[in-house]
Design an enzyme around this catalytic site. Structure first.
Site, PDB file in Angstrom:
ATOM      1  CG  ASP A  85      -8.692 -70.354  68.471  1.00 41.40           C
ATOM      2  OD1 ASP A  85      -8.235 -71.279  69.084  1.00 41.40           O
ATOM      3  OD2 ASP A  85      -7.743 -69.930  67.813  1.00 41.40           O
TER       4      ASP A  85
ATOM      5  CG  HIS B 116      -8.004 -70.839  58.952  1.00 41.90           C
ATOM      6  ND1 HIS B 116      -6.964 -71.143  58.064  1.00 41.90           N
ATOM      7  CD2 HIS B 116      -7.408 -70.724  59.978  1.00 41.90           C
ATOM      8  CE1 HIS B 116      -5.923 -71.492  58.744  1.00 41.90           C
ATOM      9  NE2 HIS B 116      -6.113 -71.358  59.842  1.00 41.90           N
TER      10      HIS B 116
HETATM   11  N1  CMC Z   1     -16.090 -61.988  60.625  1.00 43.16           N
HETATM   12  C1  CMC Z   1     -16.668 -61.188  59.531  1.00 43.16           C
HETATM   13  N2  CMC Z   1     -15.826 -61.012  58.464  1.00 43.16           N
HETATM   14  C2  CMC Z   1     -14.564 -61.658  58.322  1.00 43.16           C
HETATM   15  C3  CMC Z   1     -14.296 -62.667  59.192  1.00 43.16           C
HETATM   16  C4  CMC Z   1     -15.044 -62.548  60.573  1.00 43.16           C
HETATM   17  N3  CMC Z   1     -14.457 -63.340  61.432  1.00 43.16           N
HETATM   18  N4  CMC Z   1     -13.203 -63.355  58.822  1.00 43.16           N
HETATM   19  C5  CMC Z   1     -12.991 -62.849  57.569  1.00 43.16           C
HETATM   20  N5  CMC Z   1     -14.146 -61.784  57.173  1.00 43.16           N
HETATM   21  C6  CMC Z   1     -14.303 -61.213  55.893  1.00 43.16           C
HETATM   22  C7  CMC Z   1     -13.408 -60.105  55.692  1.00 43.16           C
HETATM   23  O1  CMC Z   1     -13.786 -58.833  56.115  1.00 43.16           O
HETATM   24  C8  CMC Z   1     -13.273 -60.170  54.343  1.00 43.16           C
HETATM   25  O2  CMC Z   1     -14.326 -59.516  53.593  1.00 43.16           O
HETATM   26  P1  CMC Z   1     -14.309 -58.722  52.329  1.00 43.16           P
HETATM   27  O3  CMC Z   1     -13.887 -59.875  51.173  1.00 43.16           O
HETATM   28  O4  CMC Z   1     -15.790 -58.119  51.929  1.00 43.16           O
HETATM   29  O5  CMC Z   1     -13.249 -57.555  52.485  1.00 43.16           O
HETATM   30  C9  CMC Z   1     -13.247 -61.560  53.876  1.00 43.16           C
HETATM   31  O6  CMC Z   1     -13.985 -62.081  54.890  1.00 43.16           O
HETATM   32  C10 CMC Z   1     -11.827 -62.221  53.676  1.00 43.16           C
HETATM   33  O7  CMC Z   1     -10.957 -61.951  55.143  1.00 43.16           O
HETATM   34  P2  CMC Z   1      -9.491 -61.552  55.080  1.00 43.16           P
HETATM   35  O8  CMC Z   1      -9.496 -60.778  56.506  1.00 43.16           O
HETATM   36  O9  CMC Z   1      -9.212 -61.148  53.720  1.00 43.16           O
HETATM   37  O10 CMC Z   1      -9.031 -63.018  55.324  1.00 43.16           O
HETATM   38  P3  CMC Z   1      -7.608 -63.390  56.063  1.00 43.16           P
HETATM   39  O11 CMC Z   1      -7.368 -64.770  55.231  1.00 43.16           O
HETATM   40  O12 CMC Z   1      -6.735 -62.458  55.849  1.00 43.16           O
HETATM   41  O13 CMC Z   1      -7.948 -63.422  57.633  1.00 43.16           O
HETATM   42  C11 CMC Z   1      -8.439 -64.474  59.768  1.00 43.16           C
HETATM   43  C12 CMC Z   1      -8.160 -64.736  58.187  1.00 43.16           C
HETATM   44  C13 CMC Z   1      -8.600 -65.738  60.510  1.00 43.16           C
HETATM   45  C14 CMC Z   1      -7.324 -63.489  60.239  1.00 43.16           C
HETATM   46  C15 CMC Z   1      -9.804 -63.714  59.574  1.00 43.16           C
HETATM   47  O14 CMC Z   1     -10.862 -64.655  59.363  1.00 43.16           O
HETATM   48  C16 CMC Z   1     -10.428 -63.395  61.193  1.00 43.16           C
HETATM   49  O15 CMC Z   1     -10.092 -62.170  61.586  1.00 43.16           O
HETATM   50  N6  CMC Z   1     -11.220 -64.170  61.959  1.00 43.16           N
HETATM   51  C17 CMC Z   1     -11.501 -63.847  63.180  1.00 43.16           C
HETATM   52  C18 CMC Z   1     -10.149 -64.088  64.090  1.00 43.16           C
HETATM   53  C19 CMC Z   1     -10.049 -65.609  64.314  1.00 43.16           C
HETATM   54  O16 CMC Z   1     -11.034 -66.450  64.556  1.00 43.16           O
HETATM   55  N7  CMC Z   1      -8.450 -66.161  64.227  1.00 43.16           N
HETATM   56  C20 CMC Z   1      -8.303 -67.452  64.724  1.00 43.16           C
HETATM   57  C21 CMC Z   1      -7.893 -68.458  63.609  1.00 43.16           C
HETATM   58  S1  CMC Z   1      -7.685 -70.058  63.670  1.00 43.16           S
HETATM   59  C22 CMC Z   1      -6.382 -70.243  64.944  1.00 43.16           C
HETATM   60  C23 CMC Z   1      -5.076 -70.268  64.134  1.00 43.16           C
HETATM   61  O17 CMC Z   1      -4.633 -71.181  63.640  1.00 43.16           O
HETATM   62  O18 CMC Z   1      -4.261 -69.109  64.682  1.00 43.16           O
END
Ligand code: CMC
Length: 432
Positions: free
Chosen positions: A366, A308
């Site tokens: 989720d 998140h």
């Molecule tokens: N699986 C594997 N690696 C992950 C994941 C994941 N679900 N989420 C983040 N990472 C890694 C990402 O690759 C990055 O690694 P590095 O630092 O080596 O490049 C690091 O963690 C930080 O991730 P980010 O993409 O920069 O983080 P963000 O804040 O931009 O994204 C997120 C947040 C929710 C979009 C992401 O964690 C994600 O895609 N999660 C899966 C989708 C999901 O479950 N979404 C629902 C969110 S809760 C419901 C809502 O409120 O919408």
């Protein structure tokens, strides 16, 4: 130099500016950069809004480092345990928990608006039976502005309130109809003796040929999920609603843009994606392979329902939902649902893995909500629609707050332009 300022010096021009620090009731201080361009000719650059507060709001507060979520100051745990969705809706919209009279009035106002215009029903026939219900939602909900001309004047508080009630009341009706269309069953009209969620379940699962009784356990479980999903400060879909609304677009159009933003798997679409992922993993013996895929930077696969932007501790909503999962499965679902066991094991493996630990990746709301929906009988492609119904309250509350804010202006971000430098037009016959 004041303690409540931040000083920025541009080393190339030698200019210095002192920027005020703003403070909310709780939460980190915020540097007010509104004069930065005017005074210094500088923009800030923050793709994805990692360090940017886009507005002032008194609705929802999240402390991601400590796993805290509050609606209007009330901890989510207390609301989840003691409240109901419509009570929470009142709180989010009007700022206070309702008295008994206020709740009765609000409930009856919502009930009065549950029907949709009969002509709206014909829109569904334009969609193939296999249309994704979220696609149908975007289209049908967006068309509401073509029907309710008496609630489109955003400068009139009465219009705004009427539009708010209509949107919250009609959302379940529109959602249930989008499901009925995909399964080829007749639409079921709202039944106003039922609760908000009971009515939704009845419209989804009742058929004219048989009696249908709403299961109270399913009803309470969904009401709880709806409370947890009702608002989440400036997330992608809410920010989309605010951005659309900043141009003075009508509220139905704004909320429809929120539904669109919610659909993505990184946001509300994650609940559907989690179930699809669990089905794909299929068996605990495959968990290692999928954990490796999630860690592989050359593989687009991510562990859905994990991570998140704000929570760097366990999502407080996920904690509540995880517990509810046990209760629902014990009472109405399959106690030994293999997907739940798979989810529990997957969570355990990920939480003990250095990759997930070092990035503070925990299950989010989720990760478990889909398992409950599945136990209740909600089809997977309706999961995000359920999220949209609940979040409508948050979208509407945030939209109303924005419109009433005297500082509100059209949202217009800037950019770093890195395209071609100025050049002259070349006639077509001279182009290579
Ligand atoms: N699986 C594997 N690696 C992950 C994941 C994941 N679900 N989420 C983040 N990472 C890694 C990402 O690759 C990055 O690694 P590095 O630092 O080596 O490049 C690091 O963690 C930080 O991730 P980010 O993409 O920069 O983080 P963000 O804040 O931009 O994204 C997120 C947040 C929710 C979009 C992401 O964690 C994600 O895609 N999660 C899966 C989708 C999901 O479950 N979404 C629902 C969110 S809760 C419901 C809502 O409120 O919408």
């Amino acid at each position: 130099m004041s303690k409540d300022t931040v000083t920025i010096t541009d080393n190339s021009s030698g200019k210095t500016i002192e920027l005020p620090i703003r403070r909310g009731t709780v939460g980190p201080p915020v540097v007010d950069i509104t004069t930065l361009y005017k005074e210094m000719g500088l923009f800030t650059f923050d793709p994805g809004f990692l360090s940017t507060a886009s507005c002032r709001s008194s609705i929802t507060y999240i402390d991601g480092d400590n796993g805290v979520l509050m609606y209007r100051g009330y901890p989510i745990e207390q609301l989840a345990e003691k409240s109901t969705f419509l009570e929470v809706a009142h709180l989010l919209l009007w700022g206070e928990l309702p008295t008994k009279d206020q709740l009765d009035k609000f409930t009856s106002l919502i009930r009065r608006h549950t029907l949709i215009n009969e002509s709206l029903k014909s829109f569904y026939n334009g969609f193939y039976h296999d249309a994704h219900p979220m696609a149908v939602m975007v289209g049908v909900f967006g068309s509401l502005s073509a029907f309710y001309h008496d609630s489109l004047d955003i400068h009139d508080a009465g219009h705004r309130e009427l539009a708010a009630l209509r949107m919250i009341a009609k959302m379940p009706t529109i959602a249930a109809a989008s499901y009925k269309h995909t399964v080829g069953e007749p639409f079921v009209y709202p039944k106003n003796t039922l609760s908000y969620v009971g009515n939704l379940l009845n419209m989804m699962f009742a058929v004219p040929a048989e009696e249908y009784a709403v299961d109270p356990i399913a009803e309470r479980a969904m009401d709880l999920i709806f409370i947890l999903h009702a608002d989440h400060e400036q997330n992608a879909s809410t920010s989309t609603v605010r951005l659309s609304g900043s141009s003075s677009a009508n509220p139905f159009a704004c909320v429809s843009s929120g539904i669109t933003a919610l659909w993505g798997p990184a946001h509300g679409g994650a609940n559907e994606a989690v179930l699809t992922m669990l089905e794909e993993i299929g068996d605990v013996k495959n968990i290692g392979k999928y954990i490796d895929k999630a860690k592989d930077k050359n593989d687009p696969f991510r562990l859905m329902g994990f991570g998140h932007r704000i929570y760097k501790k366990y999502d407080p909503r996920a904690k509540i939902i995880r517990q509810m999962c046990h209760e629902v499965l014990a009472k109405i679902g399959d106690k030994n649902d293999p997907l739940f066991e798979l989810a529990l094991r997957l969570e355990e493996v990920a939480l003990n893995d250095e990759y997930f630990q070092s990035r503070s990746l925990y299950p989010n709301v989720d990760f478990y909500s889909g398992i409950i929906y599945r136990a209740i009988g909600i089809p997977t492609n309706m999961f995000t629609v359920m999220f949209a119904i609940a979040r409508t309250v948050g979208w509407v509350a945030q939209w109303m707050e924005m419109i009433a804010d005297p500082d509100q202006r059209i949202a217009r971000p800037r950019q770093i332009y890195d395209g071609a430098a100025p050049r002259n037009y070349i006639p077509i016959e001279q182009r290579k």
